[in-house]
Design a protein around this motif. Structure first.
Motif, PDB file in Angstrom:
ATOM      1  N   SER A  76      41.921  48.348  93.825  1.00  0.00           N
ATOM      2  CA  SER A  76      41.511  48.390  92.423  1.00  0.00           C
ATOM      3  C   SER A  76      40.464  49.461  92.154  1.00  0.00           C
ATOM      4  O   SER A  76      40.135  49.728  90.995  1.00  0.00           O
ATOM      5  CB  SER A  76      40.961  47.026  92.001  1.00  0.00           C
ATOM      6  N   GLU A  77      39.940  50.067  93.204  1.00  0.00           N
ATOM      7  CA  GLU A  77      38.942  51.122  93.062  1.00  0.00           C
ATOM      8  C   GLU A  77      39.370  52.326  93.893  1.00  0.00           C
ATOM      9  O   GLU A  77      40.060  52.186  94.904  1.00  0.00           O
ATOM     10  CB  GLU A  77      37.567  50.638  93.541  1.00  0.00           C
ATOM     11  N   HIS A  78      38.955  53.508  93.464  1.00  0.00           N
ATOM     12  CA  HIS A  78      39.284  54.738  94.175  1.00  0.00           C
ATOM     13  C   HIS A  78      38.173  55.054  95.178  1.00  0.00           C
ATOM     14  O   HIS A  78      37.324  55.923  94.947  1.00  0.00           O
ATOM     15  CB  HIS A  78      39.500  55.892  93.195  1.00  0.00           C
ATOM     16  N   LEU A  79      38.171  54.316  96.260  1.00  0.00           N
ATOM     17  CA  LEU A  79      37.190  54.546  97.318  1.00  0.00           C
ATOM     18  C   LEU A  79      37.655  55.683  98.215  1.00  0.00           C
ATOM     19  O   LEU A  79      38.849  55.998  98.269  1.00  0.00           O
ATOM     20  CB  LEU A  79      37.021  53.272  98.146  1.00  0.00           C
ATOM     21  N   PRO A  80      36.727  56.298  98.956  1.00  0.00           N
ATOM     22  CA  PRO A  80      37.149  57.309  99.943  1.00  0.00           C
ATOM     23  C   PRO A  80      38.104  56.687 100.947  1.00  0.00           C
ATOM     24  O   PRO A  80      37.821  55.622 101.498  1.00  0.00           O
ATOM     25  CB  PRO A  80      35.836  57.719 100.613  1.00  0.00           C
ATOM     26  N   GLN A 116      34.949  49.805 106.297  1.00  0.00           N
ATOM     27  CA  GLN A 116      34.392  48.501 105.944  1.00  0.00           C
ATOM     28  C   GLN A 116      34.464  48.285 104.438  1.00  0.00           C
ATOM     29  O   GLN A 116      34.770  47.174 103.962  1.00  0.00           O
ATOM     30  CB  GLN A 116      32.946  48.393 106.422  1.00  0.00           C
ATOM     31  N   ALA A 117      34.182  49.343 103.668  1.00  0.00           N
ATOM     32  CA  ALA A 117      34.240  49.234 102.212  1.00  0.00           C
ATOM     33  C   ALA A 117      35.657  48.922 101.737  1.00  0.00           C
ATOM     34  O   ALA A 117      35.855  48.146 100.798  1.00  0.00           O
ATOM     35  CB  ALA A 117      33.739  50.523 101.571  1.00  0.00           C
ATOM     36  N   LEU A 118      36.668  49.513 102.387  1.00  0.00           N
ATOM     37  CA  LEU A 118      38.053  49.207 102.038  1.00  0.00           C
ATOM     38  C   LEU A 118      38.387  47.757 102.370  1.00  0.00           C
ATOM     39  O   LEU A 118      39.065  47.067 101.593  1.00  0.00           O
ATOM     40  CB  LEU A 118      39.008  50.140 102.783  1.00  0.00           C
ATOM     41  N   TYR A 119      37.945  47.295 103.521  1.00  0.00           N
ATOM     42  CA  TYR A 119      38.151  45.897 103.906  1.00  0.00           C
ATOM     43  C   TYR A 119      37.506  44.966 102.871  1.00  0.00           C
ATOM     44  O   TYR A 119      38.126  43.990 102.411  1.00  0.00           O
ATOM     45  CB  TYR A 119      37.554  45.670 105.287  1.00  0.00           C
ATOM     46  N   ASP A 120      36.282  45.267 102.497  1.00  0.00           N
ATOM     47  CA  ASP A 120      35.572  44.445 101.512  1.00  0.00           C
ATOM     48  C   ASP A 120      36.276  44.487 100.161  1.00  0.00           C
ATOM     49  O   ASP A 120      36.302  43.472  99.442  1.00  0.00           O
ATOM     50  CB  ASP A 120      34.132  44.928 101.365  1.00  0.00           C
TER      51      ASP A 120
END
Length: 286
Positions: free
Chosen positions: A246-250, A262-266
């Protein structure tokens, strides 16, 4: 009621997203009759079917620091950019640092298919993951063998490459296997548009022995857009439920970055909790 299916897309390190959702499935006791995984998605499904919460996350945040995992050390030891032998044998075997719970996997009542690409024909091949012998995860290795940067993996006398080359989002296959409703975890945001593969000259030379795989790579963006479009059309019809970031994370197939993974997992956990009630209603469908 009909069978309920789960399809988990590949994407290398981007699959940290599906690892979060699968761990939430374990916490909530959510099960499926049929599970299919592509590339790193097939490895994530193995841990899920084995009931091993947290195991997938360690492969995105801890084991990536091992010098044999990826890059120069992997190339030196195996000739592959990702050292598949190290990841799926040295680490994953019963005597390894982080073994797959093979007994739990094979005893899980869910069907388990692993998608790979036949190196000779360029066609998708669907392995029965329940037939994997203990401590021989060659089927998963085959599903993860990225052309040009990994050698093909031999299973049963035939060579295979990454399943994402020929069937990145095997929703059609899930329905062919008798599913009435399918949950898909994709590794790309909903607005992702796949373009032609980069480094065409490189992979054309590297894979010259496998012209049908080169053909697949040249046409992969068309295949992906078709599969993606089918997935979202079936979602509109109420037959598919899609989890997409739902977000465009790196994110990158090759990102050996513990914090980003970790941010993708979260984010996977966050997206699951945001849509948990919707998923519950979807799974109740007759």
């Amino acid at each position: 009621m009909g069978k309920t299916g789960l399809v988990v897309e590949g994407g290398g390190m981007k699959c940290a997203y599906s690892a979060g959702i699968l761990d939430e499935f374990l916490d909530q006791g959510i099960t499926f009759d049929y599970c299919s995984g592509v590339s790193a998605g097939s490895a994530n499904v193995a841990s899920y079917l084995g009931g091993q919460k947290g195991r997938n996350l360690r492969f995105y945040t801890e084991h990536i620091h091992d010098p044999q995992y990826f890059g120069k050390g992997a190339l030196k030891d195996s000739g592959n950019l990702f050292n598949l032998e190290y990841i799926y044998r040295t680490l994953s075997n019963s005597d390894g640092k982080d073994p797959i719970d093979w007994e739990a996997l094979v005893q899980n009542p869910a069907e388990y298919e692993i998608v790979a690409t036949d190196a000779k024909t360029g066609l998708p091949h669907y392995f029965d993951g329940k037939t994997m012998p203990k401590d021989d995860y060659s089927m998963i290795m085959a599903s993860c063998a990225l052309p040009a940067v990994c050698h093909p993996v031999t299973v049963g006398g035939r060579k295979y490459f990454d399943g994402g080359v020929s069937d990145s989002i095997p929703v059609k296959r899930a329905f062919k296997r008798g599913c009435r409703r399918v949950v898909v975890i994709t590794s790309k945001p909903r607005d992702f548009v796949k373009g032609p593969e980069g480094h065409r000259a490189f992979y054309t030379v590297a894979c010259w022995r496998y012209p049908n795989v080169v053909r697949d790579l040249n046409n992969r963006h068309h295949m992906y857009r078709h599969s993606q479009g089918l997935m979202y059309r079936l979602e509109e019809m109420g037959k598919v439920f899609v989890f997409a970031p739902s977000e465009h994370l790196p994110m990158s197939t090759y990102a050996m970055n513990e914090e980003e993974n970790q941010a993708l997992y979260d984010l996977g956990i966050k997206d699951f909790n945001a849509r948990k009630e919707e998923l519950t209603e979807f799974l109740k469908q007759a």
